[in-house]
Design an enzyme around this catalytic site. Structure first.
Site, PDB file in Angstrom:
ATOM      1  N   HIS A 110       0.829  -1.220   0.000  1.00  0.00           N
ATOM      2  CA  HIS A 110       0.000   0.000   0.000  1.00  0.00           C
ATOM      3  C   HIS A 110       0.857   1.261   0.000  1.00  0.00           C
ATOM      4  O   HIS A 110       0.422   2.303   0.482  1.00  0.00           O
ATOM      5  CB  HIS A 110      -0.945   0.032   1.210  1.00  0.00           C
ATOM      6  CG  HIS A 110      -1.723  -1.226   1.416  1.00  0.00           C
ATOM      7  ND1 HIS A 110      -2.960  -1.448   0.847  1.00  0.00           N
ATOM      8  CD2 HIS A 110      -1.412  -2.366   2.107  1.00  0.00           C
ATOM      9  CE1 HIS A 110      -3.393  -2.650   1.205  1.00  0.00           C
ATOM     10  NE2 HIS A 110      -2.460  -3.233   1.947  1.00  0.00           N
ATOM     11  N   SER A 143      16.122  21.217 -15.693  1.00  0.00           N
ATOM     12  CA  SER A 143      14.992  22.086 -16.019  1.00  0.00           C
ATOM     13  C   SER A 143      15.522  23.383 -16.595  1.00  0.00           C
ATOM     14  O   SER A 143      16.596  23.857 -16.213  1.00  0.00           O
ATOM     15  CB  SER A 143      14.187  22.362 -14.746  1.00  0.00           C
ATOM     16  OG  SER A 143      13.470  23.576 -14.881  1.00  0.00           O
ATOM     17  N   LYS A 156      16.835  21.137 -10.470  1.00  0.00           N
ATOM     18  CA  LYS A 156      16.178  19.915 -10.910  1.00  0.00           C
ATOM     19  C   LYS A 156      17.117  18.903 -11.576  1.00  0.00           C
ATOM     20  O   LYS A 156      18.010  19.273 -12.321  1.00  0.00           O
ATOM     21  CB  LYS A 156      15.048  20.244 -11.895  1.00  0.00           C
ATOM     22  CG  LYS A 156      13.859  20.954 -11.272  1.00  0.00           C
ATOM     23  CD  LYS A 156      13.112  20.121 -10.245  1.00  0.00           C
ATOM     24  CE  LYS A 156      12.152  19.143 -10.844  1.00  0.00           C
ATOM     25  NZ  LYS A 156      11.030  19.716 -11.566  1.00  0.00           N
TER      26      LYS A 156
END
Ligand code: ARG
Length: 489
Positions: free
Chosen positions: A157, A278, A284
């Site tokens: 989960h 980026s 990034k």
């Protein structure tokens, strides 16, 4: 009369728009090697059975080899008016060698011809897909071996569940790919059936020798029903379905990698060479390859759905709808091969943050099952043990501590069965070590998986080399000089 190769009964030439619409040469040109190999085998058989002369056969074969060279060198001018790869090659051959070229299509239809080409193409591509699957398995196995002692949280989960070995996690993907490999072998088997000789749909009035052609082109079996031979697309569907499942596997590992490289997880780091940045956010480092593989899975499953839908309503035998089998098939093959290759590089280049993984299992409750197991092994029914462990977790969360932070006295209040050895029993190393069941995450079990993996890789290598040896190369196929005899003789 139209000057198309089939123009006899026509008084008009094809409308230009209709021709553009129905032509497949823009994509089926990639079958040229198979088309030429098939024609060489067919011409050789026609001469062997006395349907054409040996002189015609020799002219056809040398003409086809010239065309092969022209296409290889990029000198062949493909014509949309000539519809597809079959008519393009046949027309060029006839222009070059005259009447003999016009005899090549005796006892053959484009319906069985295109089926033959696609079978050979699918066979060849399956072998290279198998090689790429195996290489990715090798990368996973090497990486699993390198980090075989590293402990991380296993999830259910997407919640931390129980400590596992990172090697165990990677070997799960190795196992999935083993099945992908097997599925490709199965798809190969169904592609390895020879359709030529079915003619348009009903067979032919000429005394052909299908066994000879099958043998020349290394086919294992021959279609025994001519209508099935020209209508069957199961072999493409099987490849595409095996490819879709393989892509789903790659998509699942992609999802995990995208999570693992986040600042929140920080479990792994990808090689700079495998990421992009980026244009606006300087910090990034994006896992584009994983995202793209996850994204491309959509089109591969889509191609499978599309071909299933094309075939589902078709009456026997050939219908032009079947020409729609190719673009999706080709794109499936290209996408899967690229994804497998790029993934092997990603896995080989990734670095594992052992410290972060370790912290994630230490400062955590993923050892709660082991606390319950401890009590159950001392005789408490597991259900009660589960309740005690649950209470302990609840108390710990309230106090902002972990299970190992309780004093022995505090634990004894929950159950008198707790002894000093509980701390050792719930350490992440013990949690892993005691998972001794076959296929579990225990150190020995993972070592066993690695050893079995090495063995499997060598079996796969043997399977690949056996199938590679069966692939036909039109450049070296010289049946006129050295007829391969088998089957009937
Ligand atoms: N380009 C066609 C295909 O890919 C070849 C077979 C054409 N046969 C026909 N009867 N028009 O399916």
């Amino acid at each position: 009369m139209s000057d198309a190769l089939w123009g006899g009964r026509f008084t008009k030439t094809t409308d230009e728009m209709v021709n553009d619409f129905q032509a497949s040469i823009s994509f089926d040109r990639r079958l040229y090697r198979e088309d030429i190999a098939g024609s060489i085998a067919h011409a050789t058989m026609l001469a062997k059975t006395g349907i054409i002369t040996e002189g015609d056969r020799d002219d056809i074969i040398s003409g086809l080899k010239d065309i092969l060279g022209q296409i290889d060198r990029g000198e062949f001018d493909f014509s949309v008016t000539l519809e597809d790869i079959h008519l393009n090659i046949e027309k060029r051959l006839t222009d070059a060698i005259g009447a003999a070229g016009g005899r090549l299509h005796t006892a053959r239809s484009r319906n069985d011809q295109v089926a033959l080409d696609t079978h050979m193409y699918v066979r060849r591509e399956i072998v290279s897909i198998m090689e790429l699957i195996r290489d990715l398995q090798q990368a996973l196995l090497e990486t699993a071996d390198k980090y075989k002692e590293v402990i991380m949280p296993g999830y259910t989960h997407l919640q931390r569940a129980q400590p596992i070995l990172f090697g165990h996690h990677l070997m799960a993907y190795f196992s999935m790919l083993s099945r992908d490999f097997e599925r490709m072998e199965g798809a190969y088997k169904r592609a390895d059936i020879m359709p030529l000789g079915a003619g348009a749909l009903a067979g032919t009035t000429f005394p052909i020798d299908r066994e000879f052609v099958a043998d020349a082109l290394s086919f294992d079996r021959i279609y025994l029903n001519s209508m099935d031979a020209v209508s069957d697309r199961d072999y493409s569907l099987e490849l595409m379905s095996a490819a879709a499942i393989a892509m789903v596997h790659l998509s699942r590992i992609s999802e995990e990698i995208c999570l693992w490289v986040t600042r929140e997880f920080s479990f792994i780091e990808l090689d700079d060479a495998h990421c992009t940045g980026s244009s606006i956010m300087p910090q990034k480092k994006n896992p584009d390859v994983s995202e793209l593989v996850r994204g491309k899975t959509g089109r591969v499953t889509g191609h499978l759905m599309a071909l299933l839908t094309v075939v589902k309503g078709l009456p026997l035998a050939y219908n032009k709808d079947l020409q729609e089998d190719k673009e999706g098939l080709f794109d499936t093959i290209d996408t899967l091969k690229f994804s497998l290759a790029v993934y092997a590089a990603i896995i080989r280049g990734m670095k594992v943050r052992e410290d972060v993984m370790k912290k994630a299992v230490t400062e955590d409750f993923s050892n709660a099952t082991d606390l319950a197991d401890y009590l159950a092994k001392k005789g408490l029914p597991f259900r009660q043990a589960h309740a005690v462990a649950g209470t302990a977790v609840g108390m710990a969360i309230e106090r902002g501590i972990y299970l190992a932070d309780f004093t022995l006295d505090e634990l004894k209040e929950l159950s008198p069965l707790f002894e000093e050895d509980i701390y050792e029993a719930i350490s992440p190393e013990t949690c892993v070590r005691l998972r001794i069941s076959l296929g579990g995450t225990g150190y020995d079990s993972v070592k066993m998986q690695l050893a079995a993996g090495v063995k499997l890789l060598s079996q796969e290598a043997a399977a690949i080399s056996q199938l590679s040896a069966k692939q036909v190369d039109p450049a070296t196929l010289d049946l006129a000089k050295k007829p391969k005899l088998g089957w009937a003789e």
